[in-house]
Every structure is written in structure tokens, then in C-alpha cells.
Design a protein around this motif. Structure first.
Motif, PDB file in Angstrom:
ATOM      1  N   GLY A   1    -142.496  12.667  80.953  1.00 46.00           N
ATOM      2  CA  GLY A   1    -143.943  12.809  80.994  1.00 46.00           C
ATOM      3  C   GLY A   1    -144.643  12.069  79.879  1.00 46.00           C
ATOM      4  N   ASP A   2    -145.786  12.604  79.459  1.00 43.83           N
ATOM      5  CA  ASP A   2    -146.692  11.917  78.549  1.00 43.83           C
ATOM      6  C   ASP A   2    -146.099  11.733  77.153  1.00 43.83           C
ATOM      7  OD1 ASP A   2    -148.580  11.772  80.570  1.00 43.83           O
ATOM      8  OD2 ASP A   2    -149.516  13.678  80.013  1.00 43.83           O
ATOM      9  N   CYS A   3    -146.573  10.666  76.485  1.00 42.10           N
ATOM     10  CA  CYS A   3    -146.081  10.326  75.141  1.00 42.10           C
ATOM     11  C   CYS A   3    -146.731  11.211  74.077  1.00 42.10           C
ATOM     12  CB  CYS A   3    -146.397   8.867  74.830  1.00 42.10           C
ATOM     13  SG  CYS A   3    -145.725   7.678  75.993  1.00 42.10           S
TER      14      CYS A   3
ATOM     15  N   VAL B   1    -135.133   6.767  78.222  1.00 44.69           N
ATOM     16  CA  VAL B   1    -134.523   6.243  79.444  1.00 44.69           C
ATOM     17  C   VAL B   1    -135.567   5.455  80.224  1.00 44.69           C
ATOM     18  CG1 VAL B   1    -133.577   6.903  81.686  1.00 44.69           C
ATOM     19  CG2 VAL B   1    -132.791   8.057  79.606  1.00 44.69           C
ATOM     20  N   GLY B   2    -135.176   4.269  80.671  1.00 40.95           N
ATOM     21  CA  GLY B   2    -136.092   3.425  81.429  1.00 40.95           C
ATOM     22  C   GLY B   2    -136.438   2.130  80.729  1.00 40.95           C
ATOM     23  N   VAL B   3    -136.189   2.057  79.403  1.00 43.62           N
ATOM     24  CA  VAL B   3    -136.495   0.818  78.666  1.00 43.62           C
ATOM     25  C   VAL B   3    -135.278  -0.087  78.561  1.00 43.62           C
ATOM     26  CG1 VAL B   3    -138.247   2.024  77.318  1.00 43.62           C
ATOM     27  CG2 VAL B   3    -135.951   1.757  76.366  1.00 43.62           C
ATOM     28  N   GLU B   4    -134.105   0.408  78.992  1.00 47.87           N
ATOM     29  CA  GLU B   4    -132.867  -0.349  78.821  1.00 47.87           C
ATOM     30  C   GLU B   4    -132.800  -1.506  79.825  1.00 47.87           C
ATOM     31  OE1 GLU B   4    -131.929   2.739  81.923  1.00 47.87           O
ATOM     32  OE2 GLU B   4    -133.074   2.646  80.061  1.00 47.87           O
ATOM     33  N   PRO B   5    -132.234  -2.644  79.405  1.00 48.85           N
ATOM     34  CA  PRO B   5    -132.036  -3.754  80.342  1.00 48.85           C
ATOM     35  C   PRO B   5    -130.827  -3.484  81.220  1.00 48.85           C
ATOM     36  CG  PRO B   5    -131.123  -4.320  78.208  1.00 48.85           C
ATOM     37  CD  PRO B   5    -131.783  -2.970  78.040  1.00 48.85           C
TER      38      PRO B   5
ATOM     39  N   THR C   1    -137.717  10.570  78.704  1.00 46.51           N
ATOM     40  CA  THR C   1    -138.252   9.377  79.348  1.00 46.51           C
ATOM     41  C   THR C   1    -139.758   9.511  79.538  1.00 46.51           C
ATOM     42  OG1 THR C   1    -138.098   7.935  81.297  1.00 46.51           O
ATOM     43  CG2 THR C   1    -137.811  10.290  81.661  1.00 46.51           C
ATOM     44  N   ASN C   2    -140.421   8.355  79.529  1.00 41.56           N
ATOM     45  CA  ASN C   2    -141.849   8.321  79.846  1.00 41.56           C
ATOM     46  C   ASN C   2    -142.078   8.017  81.321  1.00 41.56           C
ATOM     47  OD1 ASN C   2    -142.571   8.795  77.144  1.00 41.56           O
ATOM     48  ND2 ASN C   2    -142.460   6.624  76.660  1.00 41.56           N
ATOM     49  N   LEU C   3    -140.998   7.827  82.071  1.00 42.84           N
ATOM     50  CA  LEU C   3    -141.107   7.553  83.499  1.00 42.84           C
ATOM     51  C   LEU C   3    -141.448   8.830  84.270  1.00 42.84           C
ATOM     52  CD1 LEU C   3    -138.002   5.238  84.142  1.00 42.84           C
ATOM     53  CD2 LEU C   3    -140.335   4.563  83.546  1.00 42.84           C
ATOM     54  N   SER C   4    -142.146   8.659  85.367  1.00 47.34           N
ATOM     55  CA  SER C   4    -142.413   9.782  86.265  1.00 47.34           C
ATOM     56  C   SER C   4    -141.192  10.017  87.143  1.00 47.34           C
ATOM     57  CB  SER C   4    -143.630   9.471  87.145  1.00 47.34           C
ATOM     58  OG  SER C   4    -143.328   8.402  88.030  1.00 47.34           O
ATOM     59  N   LYS C   5    -141.192  11.118  87.861  1.00 42.24           N
ATOM     60  CA  LYS C   5    -140.084  11.392  88.782  1.00 42.24           C
ATOM     61  C   LYS C   5    -139.974  10.285  89.823  1.00 42.24           C
ATOM     62  CE  LYS C   5    -139.897  16.443  88.476  1.00 42.24           C
ATOM     63  NZ  LYS C   5    -139.994  17.716  89.212  1.00 42.24           N
TER      64      LYS C   5
ATOM     65  N   PHE D   1    -143.759  17.071  80.254  1.00 42.72           N
ATOM     66  CA  PHE D   1    -144.673  17.067  79.118  1.00 42.72           C
ATOM     67  C   PHE D   1    -145.985  16.436  79.587  1.00 42.72           C
ATOM     68  CE2 PHE D   1    -140.799  18.034  77.203  1.00 42.72           C
ATOM     69  CZ  PHE D   1    -140.973  18.383  75.874  1.00 42.72           C
ATOM     70  N   ARG D   2    -147.036  17.232  79.592  1.00 42.12           N
ATOM     71  CA  ARG D   2    -148.301  16.754  80.125  1.00 42.12           C
ATOM     72  C   ARG D   2    -149.444  17.096  79.189  1.00 42.12           C
ATOM     73  NH1 ARG D   2    -149.992  18.657  86.058  1.00 42.12           N
ATOM     74  NH2 ARG D   2    -148.193  17.320  86.548  1.00 42.12           N
ATOM     75  N   GLY D   3    -150.245  16.088  78.849  1.00 48.08           N
ATOM     76  CA  GLY D   3    -151.386  16.313  77.973  1.00 48.08           C
ATOM     77  C   GLY D   3    -151.601  15.147  77.032  1.00 48.08           C
ATOM     78  N   GLU D   4    -152.603  15.263  76.206  1.00 44.16           N
ATOM     79  CA  GLU D   4    -152.918  14.176  75.276  1.00 44.16           C
ATOM     80  C   GLU D   4    -151.907  14.092  74.152  1.00 44.16           C
ATOM     81  OE1 GLU D   4    -155.957  16.646  72.317  1.00 44.16           O
ATOM     82  OE2 GLU D   4    -156.764  15.230  73.792  1.00 44.16           O
TER      83      GLU D   4
END
Length: 211
Positions: free
Chosen positions: A76-78, A143-147, A177-181, A205-208
């Protein structure tokens, strides 16, 4: 003596059979787990001036009371503490149970595993990817930033290899991860995503951002 148990034990000892079982861990009841989470969080992130008990933290604390053999998928959110929990709180919790865990950033999968020489049963030349396929507690941040892994011209998702190894022995996975499902499903495929739901408790994780 149970003849079936004897056969299973023999095949397992000969490494011709993998006996799958999920071990549930607990760090106490809700009150004890909440106090422990708060204390570790504050100690591993010294930038926190005032600890804020976010709603998503309650889900992690609930997991601490009884893991049911599963890890955590924090998505979710950063800026809301995912990396602090994954790379700080989780290793400390596992160390309290006598387990060694070494978090790895996703973009460093192909780099040498720094503690290979001091890790029992580990090839001194192994990569982080090799380590994560063998350790009982794989922890991967972002997870998700790896080449893609390039193996003699063949490119593949190293993350899928880690998930497949964990699935074979029902190892708990710890991921942030910052990726969505939907993005996870699109990148890694339905098979891997299905295994994640079995090996991890998902916490959104959701919110500002609090940074």
C-alpha cells in the motif's frame, strides 16, 4: 511402532520427501504483543518523535498473537512504516525466538549475500537470491523494484523462484511493497499471487505519508 511414520521419517532423512508443516509463533496476548511492537518500533526507528498507533499496526499486532505459520505481506501507501516493520521489527521478533533473519532489498537480489561466510550451510559465494530461497524466513523489502534475472540469456522473475521455494516447505514470507494487489498479480502471475495468500497475512497500509 507406526510403520507409516517409520517410512515417512526414513524418506525425509534421505531427502527423498519433504514433510510440510507450518509452525505457529506467538509473542503473547494482544496487550503484551502491542506493548512489544511499540517498544521495538521506537527503538529501531530513532526518527520517530511520537509513536502513532496506526490502524494497520493493529493487524500486525494481531498476527503477533498467533502467526498460524504465515508471514506478512505489507502493501500500500508509502511513508506509513512498512519498511520499519519489515526490516526492523520482524528481525527482532524472530531473534527473540532464536531465529536468524536477514532482510534483503529487492533491487539487491543478484548481489552477493554479505553474511554468507558466517551463515551455517551457506555457500560463501551465494547471492541474496540464493540465500532467500534457502533461509527459513525470507524477508524482502520493496518487492516490485527488482530487475529480471538474466541467466545465460534467459530472463525470469527471481521473486517467483523465492516464492516457489517457500511454498515447497511452507515457509513464512515477509514482504513489503508499494504495488497494489492488481499490480502484483499482473507482474508475478496468478500462481505466485495465490501462493502469497497462503504464505502471508496481507496488511494494507492506506493513508497519507507520515514522513
Amino acid at each position: 511402532m507406526d510403520p507409516l511414520a517409520t517410512i515417512i521419517d526414513r524418506l525425509s532423512a534421505e531427502k527423498r520427501l519433504v514433510v510440510r508443516h507450518a509452525e505457529s509463533l506467538s509473542w503473547g496476548d494482544r496487550e503484551r504483543s502491542e506493548a512489544l511492537f511499540r517498544e521495538i518500533f521506537r527503538r529501531v526507528d530513532r526518527t520517530v518523535v511520537r509513536y502513532r498507533p496506526l490502524p494497520e499496526y493493529a493487524s500486525v499486532i494481531g498476527w503477533m498473537t498467533a502467526t498460524d505459520g504465515r508471514g506478512l505481506l505489507l502493501w500500500g501507501d508509502c511513508g506509513r512504516g512498512k519498511s520499519t516493520i519489515l526490516t526492523g521489527v520482524i528481525p527482532v521478533l524472530l531473534a527473540m525466538k532464536g531465529f536468524h533473519a536477514c532482510p534483503v532489498h529487492a533491487d539487491e537480489l543478484t548481489k552477493p549475500y554479505l553474511f554468507a561466510a558466517s551463515t551455517a550451510g551457506c555457500d560463501p559465494t551465494c547471492s541474496n537470491l540464493d540465500f532467500l530461497t534457502r533461509t527459513p524466513f525470507p524477508i524482502i523489502d520493496e518487492v516490485g523494484v527488482e530487475p529480471l534475472i538474466n541467466d545465460y540469456g534467459e530472463r525470469y522473475e527471481g521473486f517467483n523462484r523465492i516464492v516457489n521455494a517457500a511454498e515447497r516447505r511452507l515457509r513464512p514470507l515477509f514482504l513489503a511493497t508499494n504495488l497494489s494487489k492488481e499490480q502484483l498479480l499482473r507482474r508475478y502471475g496468478e500462481r505466485t499471487f495465490d501462493r502469497l495468500t497462503r504464505l502471508c497475512r496481507a496488511v494494507e497500509f492506506r493513508g497519507e505519508s507520515l514522513r
